[in-house]
Write an enzyme that holds these catalytic residues in place. Structure first.
Site, PDB file in Angstrom:
ATOM      1  N   CYS A  44       0.828  -1.211   0.000  1.00 43.99           N
ATOM      2  CA  CYS A  44       0.000   0.000   0.000  1.00 43.99           C
ATOM      3  C   CYS A  44       0.860   1.258   0.000  1.00 43.99           C
ATOM      4  CB  CYS A  44      -0.929  -0.013   1.214  1.00 43.99           C
ATOM      5  SG  CYS A  44      -1.812   1.537   1.429  1.00 43.99           S
ATOM      6  N   CYS A  49      -1.520   1.657  -3.096  1.00 41.47           N
ATOM      7  CA  CYS A  49      -2.542   2.699  -2.897  1.00 41.47           C
ATOM      8  C   CYS A  49      -1.980   4.116  -2.806  1.00 41.47           C
ATOM      9  CB  CYS A  49      -3.311   2.444  -1.601  1.00 41.47           C
ATOM     10  SG  CYS A  49      -3.518   0.734  -1.159  1.00 41.47           S
ATOM     11  N   LYS A  52      -0.002   5.428  -5.930  1.00 43.10           N
ATOM     12  CA  LYS A  52      -1.001   5.427  -7.011  1.00 43.10           C
ATOM     13  C   LYS A  52      -1.936   6.629  -6.882  1.00 43.10           C
ATOM     14  CE  LYS A  52      -4.728   4.075  -6.247  1.00 43.10           C
ATOM     15  NZ  LYS A  52      -5.321   2.775  -6.027  1.00 43.10           N
ATOM     16  N   TYR A 179      -9.323  -3.452 -10.811  1.00 39.19           N
ATOM     17  CA  TYR A 179      -8.938  -2.196 -10.162  1.00 39.19           C
ATOM     18  C   TYR A 179      -7.728  -1.553 -10.847  1.00 39.19           C
ATOM     19  CZ  TYR A 179     -11.510  -3.244  -5.789  1.00 39.19           C
ATOM     20  OH  TYR A 179     -12.453  -3.495  -4.841  1.00 39.19           O
ATOM     21  N   GLU A 183      -7.558   1.898 -13.016  1.00 36.76           N
ATOM     22  CA  GLU A 183      -6.906   3.050 -12.374  1.00 36.76           C
ATOM     23  C   GLU A 183      -5.722   3.535 -13.212  1.00 36.76           C
ATOM     24  OE1 GLU A 183      -6.122   1.678  -8.379  1.00 36.76           O
ATOM     25  OE2 GLU A 183      -8.162   2.153  -7.729  1.00 36.76           O
ATOM     26  N   HIS A 438     -26.713  22.016   0.033  1.00 34.04           N
ATOM     27  CA  HIS A 438     -26.845  22.470  -1.344  1.00 34.04           C
ATOM     28  C   HIS A 438     -25.903  23.639  -1.621  1.00 34.04           C
ATOM     29  CE1 HIS A 438     -28.872  23.061  -5.136  1.00 34.04           C
ATOM     30  NE2 HIS A 438     -28.998  24.356  -4.873  1.00 34.04           N
ATOM     31  N   GLU A 443     -25.526  15.693  -2.056  1.00 31.30           N
ATOM     32  CA  GLU A 443     -26.941  15.871  -1.695  1.00 31.30           C
ATOM     33  C   GLU A 443     -27.844  14.932  -2.487  1.00 31.30           C
ATOM     34  OE1 GLU A 443     -28.952  19.583  -2.852  1.00 31.30           O
ATOM     35  OE2 GLU A 443     -27.290  19.975  -4.214  1.00 31.30           O
TER      36      GLU A 443
END
Ligand code: NDP
Length: 449
Positions: A44, A49, A52, A179, A183, A438, A443
């Site tokens: 990782c 991760c 990346k 993945y 990616e 908002h 939302e």
């Protein structure tokens, strides 16, 4: 007389799971050592991760700079220098490697910067030849990229190498539709590389909701990424011109400058001496464990990507924490792997928690699906014809939310909070009762129809 050991715990592998387990076990008062043959931090932090995500940030500037002009900015003479980004990312990886090492040392964990192999239920041999004993051994040795077996497969690279490329390729072929393929396709495409994904089946990101997968495919194609489906690797050869010619089933051969495999990851369990302690593996070479991460050998536990569970860093960390609490913290803790949220950092990203619509129908029979298909405000002004899709899947019997699936800008940031609600068993009515913020994209989650 009770047997004495050199350590209470010896951990093999200083990645996310091994580091957490070792640090917390030491905090609980255990005498802990850890062996790492590469760099402290694991996949990782060192080659997954974290670097990346930094490349993803770097890649995003391509679109942001393009969009900036619609927001009144004059952006002249913009150029991109791969080596600057690559080296800055590696500098941060070095920083994190140091931080992980410090954390272990500050907790009194002894680090062996070498390979360790199991010689028995309580013993480990280090590459330097030293043999040590421990009451418990934790295997946290992770996984590595799968490389397809085909002629010339050594001509390709994996995600490990992608972080260190000397130059960006002009054309890249990425094998796999999961993945890493999606990616890195987004990253290279934004940097101006011509990207082609080849996948052995017709399906990308098989575990994600079909509507999101279809949307990602449509947007990726619009951004210029090419796809070839039902394409299984046959061979790679280097041509006289110096490029790589890839032969595949059902399609014409293709010439590219770089081939990258993103065809899954395999557990690093070979040559680890697991057989010396009777540790059983499954058919894919992953270490079989129970809900407490205990293997078929009583004194040996395993966490993270070397086990047949979910290959995600936060999962490995949970497993490491639960192990330490169970064995040294006096708090027997099973790992709860229900409702694990996940994200694909594609362009745009996908984020998901719970059951897809298809899985929910199979499991529950009757489901209600609420959806919003919208163009984010920023994309409208930027003139970017890219729509987001938010889906909520509920159990029709009781209105309980069983899955939320998002594709669009910042989807992983938005989903993390929504995943708490799904894990807590909230209903669509609970979302409806919440006032929107908002104007945001998030939302849409409380306005779903
Ligand atoms: P994935 O499991 O996501 O996808 C593998 C892809 O390769 C699938 O499309 C699969 O096809 C294909 N494939 C598998 N085996 C072969 C083969 N022998 N020949 C040709 N194609 C093959 O793997 P990745 O490598 O992308 O990632 C590995 C793991 O790392 C992920 O499962 C994930 O857990 C983790 N990861 C998580 C990330 C995140 O959280 N954002 C980022 C990167 C990795 P098919 O579907 O037909 O089987």
């Amino acid at each position: 007389m009770a047997e004495t050991y050199d350590y209470d715990l010896f951990t093999i592998g200083a990645g996310s799971g091994g580091t957490r387990a070792s640090r917390v076990s030491a905090g609980h008062g255990a005498k802990v050592a850890i062996a790492e043959e590469y760099r402290v931090g694991g996949t990782c932090v060192i080659r997954g991760c974290v670097p990346k995500k930094m490349l993803i940030y770097g890649a995003h500037f391509a679109e942001d700079l393009e969009d900036a002009q619609r927001f009144g900015w004059t952006v002249d003479n913009c150029t991109f220098d791969w080596k600057t980004l690559r080296d800055n990312v590696q500098d941060d990886v070095d920083r994190l490697n140091g931080a992980y090492t410090d954390t272990l040392e500050n907790h009194g964990v002894e680090i062996f910067h070498e390979r360790a192999e199991i010689t028995g239920p309580h013993s480990v041999k280090l590459a330097s030849g030293r043999e040590v004993t421990a009451k418990y051994i934790l295997v946290a040795c992770g996984a590595r990229p799968h490389v397809p077996e085909c002629g010339g497969s050594d001509l390709g690279i994996t995600s490990n190498d992608a972080f260190h490329l000397e130059e960006l390729p002009k054309r890249i072929l990425i094998a796999g539709g999961g993945y890493i393929a999606n990616e890195f396709a987004g990253i290279f495409n934004e940097f101006g590389t011509k990207v082609t994904i080849i996948n052995r089946s017709k399906t990308l990101l098989r575990q994600y909701d079909q509507a999101l997968r279809d949307r990602l495919l449509q947007i990726s194609i619009a951004k210029g990424i090419d796809f070839r489906f039902d394409a299984e690797f046959e061979s790679i050869e280097r041509t006289d011109e110096g490029c790589l010619r890839v032969h595949m089933s059902n399609h014409e051969p293709m010439d590219v400058d770089c081939v990258m495999y993103a065809t899954g990851r395999v557990p690093n369990t070979e040559g680890l001496g697991l057989e010396n302690a009777g540790v059983e593996l499954d058919e894919k070479g992953a270490i079989k464990v129970d809900e407490y991460s205990q293997t078929s050998c009583e004194s040996i536990y395993a966490v993270g990507d070397c086990t047949p569970r979910i290959q995600l860093t936060p999962v490995a960390i949970r497993e490491g924490q639960a192990f330490a609490d169970t064995i040294f913290g006096g708090n027997k803790t099973a790992v709860d792997l229900s409702c694990v949220p996940s994200a694909v950092f594609s362009h745009p990203p996908i984020a998901s928690v719970g059951l897809t619509e298809g899985d929910a129908k199979n499991k529950l029979g009757s489901v209600k699906v609420y959806q919003s298909d919208f163009r984010p405000m920023k994309n409208v002004l930027a003139g970017r014809d890219e729509r987001s899709l938010y889906k909520m899947v509920c159990d029709a019997a009781n209105d309980r939310i069983v899955g939320i699936h998002l594709i669009g800008p910042d989807a992983p940031e938005i989903l993390q909070a929504a995943a708490v609600a799904v894990k807590a068993g909230l209903t669509k009515a609970d979302f409806d009762a919440t006032v929107a913020i908002h104007p945001t994209m998030a939302e849409e989650l409380v306005l779903l129809k």
